[in-house]
Design a protein around this motif. Sequence first.
Motif, PDB file in Angstrom:
ATOM      1  N   GLY A 247       0.796  -1.211   0.000  1.00 49.39           N
ATOM      2  CA  GLY A 247       0.000   0.000   0.000  1.00 49.39           C
ATOM      3  C   GLY A 247       0.829   1.261   0.000  1.00 49.39           C
ATOM      4  N   ASN A 248       0.138   2.401  -0.057  1.00 49.39           N
ATOM      5  CA  ASN A 248       0.788   3.698   0.025  1.00 49.39           C
ATOM      6  C   ASN A 248       0.594   4.271   1.419  1.00 49.39           C
ATOM      7  N   ALA A 249       1.062   5.501   1.621  1.00 54.16           N
ATOM      8  CA  ALA A 249       1.016   6.104   2.957  1.00 54.16           C
ATOM      9  C   ALA A 249      -0.402   6.297   3.457  1.00 54.16           C
ATOM     10  N   GLY A 250      -1.384   6.346   2.569  1.00 47.73           N
ATOM     11  CA  GLY A 250      -2.766   6.542   2.980  1.00 47.73           C
ATOM     12  C   GLY A 250      -3.630   5.305   2.872  1.00 47.73           C
TER      13      GLY A 250
ATOM     14  N   ILE B 141       7.772  -2.046   6.264  1.00 39.00           N
ATOM     15  CA  ILE B 141       8.025  -2.599   4.929  1.00 39.00           C
ATOM     16  C   ILE B 141       7.498  -1.648   3.862  1.00 39.00           C
ATOM     17  N   GLN B 142       6.299  -1.101   4.107  1.00 43.37           N
ATOM     18  CA  GLN B 142       5.713  -0.159   3.140  1.00 43.37           C
ATOM     19  C   GLN B 142       6.604   1.059   2.957  1.00 43.37           C
TER      20      GLN B 142
ATOM     21  N   PRO C  51       7.669   4.398  -0.315  1.00 43.42           N
ATOM     22  CA  PRO C  51       7.607   5.456   0.695  1.00 43.42           C
ATOM     23  C   PRO C  51       6.916   6.739   0.247  1.00 43.42           C
ATOM     24  N   THR C  52       6.887   7.025  -1.030  1.00 41.04           N
ATOM     25  CA  THR C  52       6.359   8.307  -1.487  1.00 41.04           C
ATOM     26  C   THR C  52       5.161   8.101  -2.401  1.00 41.04           C
ATOM     27  N   GLY C  53       4.366   9.162  -2.516  1.00 42.49           N
ATOM     28  CA  GLY C  53       3.222   9.106  -3.400  1.00 42.49           C
ATOM     29  C   GLY C  53       2.043   8.379  -2.777  1.00 42.49           C
ATOM     30  N   TYR C  54       0.937   8.379  -3.481  1.00 42.73           N
ATOM     31  CA  TYR C  54      -0.286   7.752  -2.982  1.00 42.73           C
ATOM     32  C   TYR C  54      -0.824   6.739  -3.994  1.00 42.73           C
TER      33      TYR C  54
END
Length: 349
Positions: A149-152, A180-181, A186-189
Motif C-alpha cells: 500500500g501507500n502512505a494513505g 516494509i511499506q 515510501p512516497t506518493g499515494y
Amino acid sequence: MHRFTVDYNKDETNPRSRLHRGYFIHQAPRIMPLCRLLGHKAMVDGYDRQYGDRERVRWVVCDRCGVRPEPQGFLDADEWNLGQQYTGPMTDTTPPPPSTTLIKQLARKQLPMPRPKTPGPWPARPTGAFGAELVIGKSSTIGFGLKVGNAGSEHVLAAHIGLGPLGALFIHTERFGQGIQRRLNPTGYDSREVDLAFHHGKAWWTIWGRRDEHSTSDPKWMRGNININPAHYLLGPSSGETIQETETAPTTVRMPDGATYDVTVKLEKWQHGRPRGRKTTHWALNWSSTSGIPTRNHSWKGDNTLGGYGPFPDAYAGSPHWVELASAQIAADCMKDRARYGYRAPEAA
C-alpha cells in the motif's frame, strides 16, 4: 484485542461456494522490537500538492515502524523537507480534543479545525489489525498477487491466491507492515502490486505496477499477457464475425403491468471459431429504446434500460414472427431485472 467472523454466503442469493467467510482480528498489539529497544526514529513525512495546488503539508512519523506521534504535528513546509530527520521539539502530553462548542463555531464560520504544530508523544501501545477471506468452492480467481500500500492505504499489505473451482484465500494487514511499506513504497499515494493471473486462455502479469492506474509511460515489462492455450498455436487465434443480420424493425414491448414501450430490434447471426478448427454459430438480439424501459430505482445510474444485447433462440430466428418473439423476450428479461433490483413503480400523482 477482539476477533470476529463474517459469513458472506448469508448475503448471497445464489452462493457459488460451499464456504465464503471472513476472519478478522482488531486491536492486535504491534511488537516493533527495534523501536521498543532503540526508540522511534523521527522523520518528516507529508506531501506536496500537484495539479496547480501549492499547498504543502508536513508531519512526523517513525521511519522504522510507520507509527505517528499523537498529535502527528503540523510542521512548516518551508523549514522541513520530506525525508529529513526530525530534530525539533516534541510535547510530553497529548492535547485534549476541541470542544463541541468550538467545533460548531468553526463549522458555522467555515473555518478549518486548528491543528497542533508541535508533534506529541509516541503512542505507548500501537495496535493494528489482520483480515482474511476464505473461499472453498468455486471462485473467479486463478492466480496470485501481492500488494504494497501507500502512505494513505487502509490495507498496508495484502496478498491473495486463487485456485478457480477449488477456492481462494485473501489476506491483508492494517498498520502491520508499515515499516516494509516505507522501505518499498515510501512516497506518493499509488499502491503497488505484483500479480499473475490466468483467464481467457492467457497469462496476465503485473510487476510493481500502480494498483489503480495505467499509463502509456509505463515500461512494457510492467504489464502484459501471453497466450497459453495450445489451440491458439495449432488452430490459429479465436475470432468472431457477423455473417448475417436482419433489418431493424420497430415493435412494442408490453410489460405485465400494462405499460407499453416503443423499441427497435435486430437479429445478428455470429460465427465463432479458429481458422483451422470447427466453427459455431448463434443468433443474438440487439434492441434499443429511446425512452428506455424502467428496471431499477437508482439516483444516479438511472431507472431506465435503454437497450440490450443477448442470445436469441435459433429456432425463433427463422420464424416469420421473430419480431413479436423478440418483444416477448425483452419483456421477460426486463422483468427479471426488476426482480433482481427490487424495482418499485413510481406512485401515481
